[in-house]
Design an enzyme around this catalytic site. Structure first.
Site, PDB file in Angstrom:
ATOM      1  N   ASP A 125       0.774  -0.946  -0.188  1.00 18.83           N
ATOM      2  CA  ASP A 125       0.083  -0.069  -0.067  1.00 18.83           C
ATOM      3  C   ASP A 125       0.818   0.928   0.223  1.00 18.83           C
ATOM      4  O   ASP A 125       0.076   2.135  -0.155  1.00 18.83           O
ATOM      5  CB  ASP A 125      -0.909   0.078   0.749  1.00 18.83           C
ATOM      6  N   GLU A 126       2.206   0.826   0.690  1.00 19.78           N
ATOM      7  CA  GLU A 126       2.420   2.201   0.631  1.00 19.78           C
ATOM      8  C   GLU A 126       3.271   3.221  -1.287  1.00 19.78           C
ATOM      9  O   GLU A 126       3.298   4.206  -1.238  1.00 19.78           O
ATOM     10  CB  GLU A 126       4.020   2.265   1.132  1.00 19.78           C
TER      11      GLU A 126
HETATM   12  P1  TYD Z   1       8.160  -0.237  10.154  1.00 20.45           P
HETATM   13  O1  TYD Z   1       7.859  -1.621  10.628  1.00 20.45           O
HETATM   14  O2  TYD Z   1       9.390   0.481   9.617  1.00 20.45           O
HETATM   15  O3  TYD Z   1       6.606  -0.264   8.747  1.00 20.45           O
HETATM   16  P2  TYD Z   1       6.385   0.715   7.717  1.00 20.45           P
HETATM   17  O4  TYD Z   1       7.394   1.944   7.574  1.00 20.45           O
HETATM   18  O5  TYD Z   1       7.271   0.041   6.442  1.00 20.45           O
HETATM   19  O6  TYD Z   1       5.331   1.059   7.863  1.00 20.45           O
HETATM   20  O7  TYD Z   1       7.392   0.872  10.688  1.00 20.45           O
HETATM   21  C1  TYD Z   1       5.944   0.970  10.858  1.00 20.45           C
HETATM   22  C2  TYD Z   1       6.095   2.370  11.631  1.00 20.45           C
HETATM   23  O8  TYD Z   1       6.664   2.558  13.219  1.00 20.45           O
HETATM   24  C3  TYD Z   1       6.591   3.722  10.719  1.00 20.45           C
HETATM   25  O9  TYD Z   1       5.100   4.599  11.075  1.00 20.45           O
HETATM   26  C4  TYD Z   1       8.062   3.997  11.346  1.00 20.45           C
HETATM   27  C5  TYD Z   1       7.426   3.632  13.011  1.00 20.45           C
HETATM   28  N1  TYD Z   1       8.786   3.103  13.390  1.00 20.45           N
HETATM   29  C6  TYD Z   1       9.532   3.693  14.936  1.00 20.45           C
HETATM   30  O10 TYD Z   1       8.481   4.664  15.439  1.00 20.45           O
HETATM   31  N2  TYD Z   1      10.567   3.178  15.110  1.00 20.45           N
HETATM   32  C7  TYD Z   1      11.630   2.284  14.534  1.00 20.45           C
HETATM   33  O11 TYD Z   1      11.759   1.990  15.202  1.00 20.45           O
HETATM   34  C8  TYD Z   1      10.654   1.930  13.644  1.00 20.45           C
HETATM   35  C9  TYD Z   1      11.685   0.501  12.723  1.00 20.45           C
HETATM   36  C10 TYD Z   1       9.506   2.004  13.024  1.00 20.45           C
END
Ligand code: TYD
Ligand code: NAD
Length: 336
Positions: A125-126
């Site tokens: 979806d990104e």
């Molecule tokens: P992520 O699991 O990297 O998936 P995506 O960016 O593809 O959605 O991250 C999920 C959400 O969590 C995203 O809004 C970024 C946030 N996040 C944090 O706040 N701290 C972290 O350490 C990470 C890895 C992600």
């Protein structure tokens, strides 16, 4: 049916292969480069299954892919192989361009040459970019990726579309929301929070934690992919989503309570550049046209997942310490 699954040693691919072997009598070949995110331990329980074969290789390696296609009669391809972490794509986009775009093109060419029946591109979806506080992504939402990762996935989707329009290759595209479940690499939010919490390490929250993701249990995604593979109309895109929108900070607090750790581990850090505010999928098309539905309740699947990481500390300890990379170096020679 002989399925070529690429990227099957990663998080969703390994869950998908096990799901397919349980649900069908299909033959599955798994082509995976074994990057830092690929881990054969995810597939240890099926490595001797006679319906399953692992081949190590790079989807962007034209020669290796053509050799594989010429030596097998694949019915269909499901392409999971990709660099998948947004933060890494911000540091260095090149591996994303190579694996996600050039790799998809090599697979599309081979699929055309060897006349496979179905090519399913596992997208995200990104590719639609970010939503404000209202609305949902439908299959008609304009592509507006904001990170090098999502831009590479959107580029691959457009290549898939072009191979359908120009060459008539029977391509299907699925675009799913954020997955959770066992075997997810602990750089992604949920396994990172669980493993850091267990180790009493700080939990990094980007910005103020108000970003929203639409979470889906990995086996619901796997069922959606199988459904599109079997019943989808070539040339069409199908959104798959979990109908569960949650602020990051709320999700982190839920996980901390399951692990029985204090919120004081939460540490606000600098925001991710270009951080998408909200993702939310409208999954109406796959539900009404193909009959797919969610089977897992979010809360109980989340608790089950957190318990899996609590019970499988050995798995993520090895992954976090890089021990399994040492193992592969001994086993296969140099890996990236
Ligand atoms: P992520 O699991 O990297 O998936 P995506 O960016 O593809 O959605 O991250 C999920 C959400 O969590 C995203 O809004 C970024 C946030 N996040 C944090 O706040 N701290 C972290 O350490 C990470 C890895 C992600
Ligand atoms: P992952 O990073 O856990 O696994 C990726 C796998 O691909 C690894 O096994 C890796 O070794 C392999 N790989 C990478 N480059 C390769 C190459 N050039 N040749 C062969 N193999 C290669 O990723 P994941 O979370 O399981 O995601 C799988 C797919 O699903 C990706 O295409 C991703 O864009 C898509 N997707 C993921 C999510 C999610 O929430 N994780 C959501 C929607 C879509």
């Amino acid at each position: 049916m002989h399925l070529l699954v690429t990227g099957g040693a990663g998080f969703i691919g390994s869950n998908f292969i096990k799901y397919i072997l349980e649900e069908t009598d299909w033959q599955v070949t798994n082509l995976d480069k074994l990057t830092y995110a690929g881990n054969l331990e995810n597939l240890a329980d099926i490595q001797d299954n006679t319906h399953y074969k692992f081949v190590r290789g790079d989807i962007a390696d034209n020669q290796a892919v053509n050799n594989l296609f010429s030596g097998n009669k694949f019915t269909a391809v499901v392409n999971f192989a990709a660099e998948s972490h947004v933060d890494r794509s911000i540091q260095d986009a090149s591996p994303f361009i190579n694996a996600n775009i050039a790799g998809t093109q090599v697979l599309l060419d081979a699929s055309l040459k060897y006349k496979i029946d179905r090519f399913l591109q596992v997208s995200t979806d990104e590719v639609y970019g970010s939503l404000e506080d209202d609305g949902f992504f439908t299959e008609d939402t304009t592509l507006a990726p904001n990170s090098p990762y999502s831009a590479s996935k959107a580029s691959a989707d457009l290549l898939c579309r072009a191979y359908y329009k120009t060459h008539g290759l029977p391509v299907l595209i699925t675009r799913c929301s954020n997955n959770f479940g066992p075997y997810q690499f602990p750089e992604k939010l949920i396994p990172l929070v669980v493993s850091n919490a267990i180790e009493d390490k700080p939990i990094p929250v980007y910005g103020s934690g108000i970003n929203i993701r639409d979470w889906i249990y990995v086996l619901d995604h796997c069922a959606g992919i199988k459904c599109v593979l079997e019943r989808g109309v070539p040339g069409e895109v199908y959104n798959i989503g979990g109908d569960t929108q949650i602020h990051n900070i709320e999700l982190i607090k839920m996980i901390l309570s399951v692990v029985n750790k204090s919120d004081s581990l939460i540490t606000y850090v600098k925001d991710r550049p270009g951080h998408d505010h909200r993702y939310a999928i409208d999954p109406q098309k796959i539900k009404s046209q193909l009959g797919w539905n969610l089977q897992y309740n979010f809360k109980s699947a989340l608790i089950k997942t957190v318990k899996w990481y609590i019970d499988n500390q050995d798995w993520w300890n090895k992954v976090k310490s890089g021990e399994y990379i040492n193992y592969y170096q001994k086993w296969y020679g140099i890996i990236k």
